[in-house]
Motif scaffolding. Sequence first.
Motif, mmCIF file in Angstrom:
data_model
loop_
_atom_site.group_PDB
_atom_site.id
_atom_site.type_symbol
_atom_site.label_atom_id
_atom_site.label_comp_id
_atom_site.label_asym_id
_atom_site.label_seq_id
_atom_site.Cartn_x
_atom_site.Cartn_y
_atom_site.Cartn_z
ATOM 1 N N UNK A 110 0.821 -1.209 0.000
ATOM 2 C CA UNK A 110 0.000 0.000 0.000
ATOM 3 C C UNK A 110 0.857 1.262 0.000
ATOM 4 N N UNK A 111 1.869 1.280 0.863
ATOM 5 C CA UNK A 111 2.630 2.512 1.059
ATOM 6 C C UNK A 111 3.493 2.900 -0.144
ATOM 7 N N UNK A 112 4.197 1.938 -0.720
ATOM 8 C CA UNK A 112 5.092 2.254 -1.838
ATOM 9 C C UNK A 112 4.331 2.787 -3.050
ATOM 10 N N UNK A 113 3.247 2.128 -3.522
ATOM 11 C CA UNK A 113 2.484 2.682 -4.646
ATOM 12 C C UNK A 113 1.912 4.062 -4.337
ATOM 13 N N UNK A 114 1.488 4.269 -3.081
ATOM 14 C CA UNK A 114 0.930 5.566 -2.703
ATOM 15 C C UNK A 114 1.978 6.664 -2.840
ATOM 16 N N UNK A 137 -2.476 -9.427 7.517
ATOM 17 C CA UNK A 137 -1.870 -8.703 8.642
ATOM 18 C C UNK A 137 -1.440 -7.313 8.194
ATOM 19 N N UNK A 138 -0.865 -7.257 6.998
ATOM 20 C CA UNK A 138 -0.384 -5.987 6.475
ATOM 21 C C UNK A 138 -1.508 -5.029 6.129
ATOM 22 N N UNK A 139 -2.644 -5.571 5.685
ATOM 23 C CA UNK A 139 -3.781 -4.719 5.323
ATOM 24 C C UNK A 139 -4.331 -4.007 6.550
ATOM 25 N N UNK A 140 -4.639 -4.778 7.582
ATOM 26 C CA UNK A 140 -5.176 -4.176 8.801
ATOM 27 C C UNK A 140 -4.114 -3.318 9.499
ATOM 28 N N UNK A 141 -2.868 -3.793 9.426
ATOM 29 C CA UNK A 141 -1.786 -3.017 10.022
ATOM 30 C C UNK A 141 -1.608 -1.674 9.340
ATOM 31 N N UNK A 142 -1.801 -1.655 8.018
ATOM 32 C CA UNK A 142 -1.647 -0.410 7.249
ATOM 33 C C UNK A 142 -2.650 0.638 7.723
ATOM 34 N N UNK A 143 -3.918 0.279 7.736
ATOM 35 C CA UNK A 143 -4.940 1.245 8.144
ATOM 36 C C UNK A 143 -4.788 1.637 9.611
ATOM 37 N N UNK A 144 -4.427 0.675 10.452
ATOM 38 C CA UNK A 144 -4.210 0.994 11.850
ATOM 39 C C UNK A 144 -3.069 1.964 12.045
ATOM 40 N N UNK A 145 -1.971 1.726 11.328
ATOM 41 C CA UNK A 145 -0.778 2.552 11.472
ATOM 42 C C UNK A 145 -0.978 3.952 10.921
#
Length: 271
Positions: free
Chosen positions: A37-41, A199-207
């Motif tokens: 998510x972060x790199x493409x953004x 894990x990364x999906x939920x972690x992304x929005x949480x972070x």
Amino acid sequence: MTISALAFALLNVLVKQSGNFNVNQVVFFRSIGTLFFTIPYLIKNKINFLGNKKQLLIARGVVGCIAMTLFFMSLNHLSMGSAVSIRYISPIFAAFFAVFLLKEHIKYFQWFCFLLAFMGVVILKGFDSNIDTIGLVYALLSAVFTGLVYIIIRKIGNSDHPIVIVNYFMIISAIIGGVLSIKHWTNPQGLEWLLLLSLGIFGYFGQVYMTKALQTTEVNQVAPLKYIEVVFTMLIGAIWFKEIYTLISLLGIILIIVGLTLNIVLKTKLK
């Protein structure tokens, strides 16, 4: 912070279900999933990957990785409720550190509110009667490092984009977790791939939403809202794992909500 709390509550459940994998491998997948998510953004919005406050960004990544790993390790020794409850001493550490490192002033009534909310967490999930000492140490250390994360993000302030901060955290965690998991690697099978990458999906929005909250509000005001994650974890546990909660558990929820509400309302009125 409320959105962040819900995302992290779902993350807790998935981490608990990933207990058959080495903790560093779980950290690796948690980080890799978020980097999708972060790199493409950052590329799409032409945001500088390196950021501005590089030393603080690296510090946030390292400290965050340590806190996350310790918490995941505690889940291997404690019940999910106990681990989450103990970790949520972190806002207390954050408020304490804020006094000395950020020169933020905390009023007496806020300490009372923090104590009230903490009592609610203890009552809500409590500590296992036969709690594992190693698990307790892991959870407490995770709380300390999480408190430091709040302070570092506050020091970064608005100097760097929230996604840049998260990206540093995930890259550093992916490297550390990946290297440390080489000797203990277990190939996921079937739906386990989906479980680990989620894990990364939920972690992304949480972070992301936690970072946004900490960038715009004083630590001692917003950090205690992380307690809501315990409430979400309890509700998800009732639906997902068919857990049954007693009147004592409901009392814990009330204490948490009252403590958090008093802190926000009184702080606003007394400014």
